[in-house]
Design a protein around this motif. Structure first.
Motif, PDB file in Angstrom:
ATOM      1  N   CYS A  82     -20.825  -3.646 -12.276  1.00  0.00           N
ATOM      2  CA  CYS A  82     -21.350  -4.835 -12.947  1.00  0.00           C
ATOM      3  C   CYS A  82     -22.589  -5.279 -12.177  1.00  0.00           C
ATOM      4  O   CYS A  82     -22.544  -5.444 -10.960  1.00  0.00           O
ATOM      5  CB  CYS A  82     -20.307  -5.951 -12.938  1.00  0.00           C
ATOM      6  N   CYS A  89     -23.222 -11.006 -21.269  1.00  0.00           N
ATOM      7  CA  CYS A  89     -22.244 -10.086 -20.702  1.00  0.00           C
ATOM      8  C   CYS A  89     -20.849 -10.714 -20.748  1.00  0.00           C
ATOM      9  O   CYS A  89     -20.667 -11.877 -20.363  1.00  0.00           O
ATOM     10  CB  CYS A  89     -22.605  -9.751 -19.259  1.00  0.00           C
ATOM     11  N   CYS A  91     -18.589 -10.342 -18.863  1.00  0.00           N
ATOM     12  CA  CYS A  91     -18.160 -10.607 -17.493  1.00  0.00           C
ATOM     13  C   CYS A  91     -18.417 -12.067 -17.111  1.00  0.00           C
ATOM     14  O   CYS A  91     -17.742 -12.627 -16.276  1.00  0.00           O
ATOM     15  CB  CYS A  91     -18.923  -9.684 -16.543  1.00  0.00           C
ATOM     16  N   ARG A 147     -12.958  -7.516 -13.057  1.00  0.00           N
ATOM     17  CA  ARG A 147     -14.067  -8.341 -12.571  1.00  0.00           C
ATOM     18  C   ARG A 147     -14.149  -8.275 -11.049  1.00  0.00           C
ATOM     19  O   ARG A 147     -15.218  -8.077 -10.481  1.00  0.00           O
ATOM     20  CB  ARG A 147     -13.887  -9.802 -12.997  1.00  0.00           C
ATOM     21  N   CYS A 152     -18.207  -2.869 -14.791  1.00  0.00           N
ATOM     22  CA  CYS A 152     -19.052  -3.440 -15.835  1.00  0.00           C
ATOM     23  C   CYS A 152     -18.217  -3.618 -17.107  1.00  0.00           C
ATOM     24  O   CYS A 152     -17.865  -2.648 -17.778  1.00  0.00           O
ATOM     25  CB  CYS A 152     -20.257  -2.538 -16.122  1.00  0.00           C
TER      26      CYS A 152
END
Length: 169
Positions: A82, A89, A91, A147, A152
């Motif tokens: 990531c 995103c 994330c 995470r 990613c």
């Protein structure tokens, strides 16, 4: 994926009665005649001794942990790291939720509670039933682990939507 069904199978109840797996089990050290417990989901199966001592259970947990770690490393290598690519995103943000009246869903032929995809095209917002798996199917605890591992999630979401093989084959 969120609620993957697990099955406990007692049909094959000894190490030598599990057909072609018997050679693998006995060559790994499991004695013929050892009662086994098979735990299976749609994606994997695990054959355990039906009874274990504390030391055997600890060894089994370590073995399964190693397998899980290797699978996580494979996923991380496939998805890449990531790099906090953008505000879009997955994330960095949770799923945006907005209510859509049940009557509109029914009129569109979309079942109530279905996953929805929303996109804009030429000044129009389109809402459709999602097809196939995506990041929303991953349990929150796994997402958090991904995470923390630096996987990613945008790439993972894309791979899930493509539904292609990323392991073996």
């Amino acid at each position: 994926m969120n609620s993957q069904k697990m099955t406990n199978c007692k049909k094959y109840n000894t190490a030598e009665s599990v057909g072609p797996l018997s050679l693998l089990l006995t060559s790994s050290g499991m004695e013929p005649g050892t009662p086994v417990d098979i735990q299976a989901s749609e994606d994997a199966a695990v054959v355990l001794r039906e009874t274990m001592t504390a030391a055997e259970l600890v060894g089994t947990i370590q073995f399964l942990r190693t397998i899980a770690t290797n699978l996580l490393i494979h996923l991380a290598n496939t998805c890449g790291p990531c790099d906090n690519c953008s505000a879009d995103c997955p994330c960095l943000q949770g799923e945006n939720k907005f209510p859509i009246p049940d009557a509109l869903l029914e009129e569109a032929g979309i079942p109530k509670g279905a996953k929805l995809d929303v996109f804009a095209e030429e000044g129009t917002i389109h809402i459709t039933a999602a097809e196939g798996p995506d990041l929303r199917d991953v349990p929150e605890a796994l997402l958090e682990m991904f995470r923390q591992t630096g996987i990613c999630l945008d790439e993972l979401d894309g791979l899930m939507r493509e539904n292609g093989v990323i392991y073996g084959g």
